[in-house]
Design a protein around this motif. Sequence first.
Motif: not given
Length: 228
Positions: A123-133
Amino acid sequence: MIEFNRVHKTYQDGTEAVKDISFCVQKGEFVTLIGPSGCGKTTTIKMVNRLMEPTSGDIYIKGENITAFPVDQLRWNIGYVLQEIALFPHMTIEENIAVVPELKKWKRQKIRKRTADLLEMVGLDPATYKKKLPRELSGGQQQRIGVIRALAGDPDIILMDEPFSALDPISRQQLQADIQALQQEVKKTILFVTHDIKEALALGDRVCLMNDGEIVQLDTPENLARYP
Ligand code: ADP
Ligand code: ADP
């Protein structure tokens, strides 16, 4: 899939943490290990990926003694989720998930797709989360990344050591549901440590009850409930 044959572990200070235990976990089976603090649960699962060596006895995976595999190779094929969230703090979520796939030299395209699929699965949107730390995510979200990172390299076996203990009750329920959904979907062989009896009964195909380094009972939740 995993077989313990008379496995014993005595620590250097003389503590007998695991006493001559024998049991099997079938392919695709979800076994929860439950028992009071100090009864030997963590020691038991750490011996599967050789973070601990038994003092005596043998452990087999798919019929092969685990000492026959190089340790690195063994660990690439066993996902491990810890109690404390252990993401690499300076790596993005995407990079954290890709560690084992990269060691296995998967193609970039395949790693990217795998990462996106796993993020969506929890349930985590890849576009939103993949670049986060990691620090930009909540504790529950980080723990979810810990779980999918363990799955990323497509291991046969997953070891989980109280993966939800740091979480609030809502995140805990959410992650329990995630794990159940994952299990339906991917059918991994899972050894899951908890000290929460409800969690052990809800998640396990079978529950392994330990006390003082020994296995007291190993049975389905239904049978354990019938003969308390
Ligand atoms: P091993 O026999 O597997 O090498 P050690 O006895 O050398 O294990 O201990 C490994 C680490 O665990 C050491 O850093 C030690 O300080 C720590 N340790 C020692 N006693 C305990 C204990 N009772 N519970 C948890 N950790 C401990
Ligand atoms: P659990 O996971 O069920 O809480 P553990 O496997 O961590 O149990 O510990 C089993 C026993 O071994 C406990 O008595 C613990 O204090 C002891 N123990 C764990 N790690 C070490 C260590 N590295 N050195 C010495 N004793 C240890």
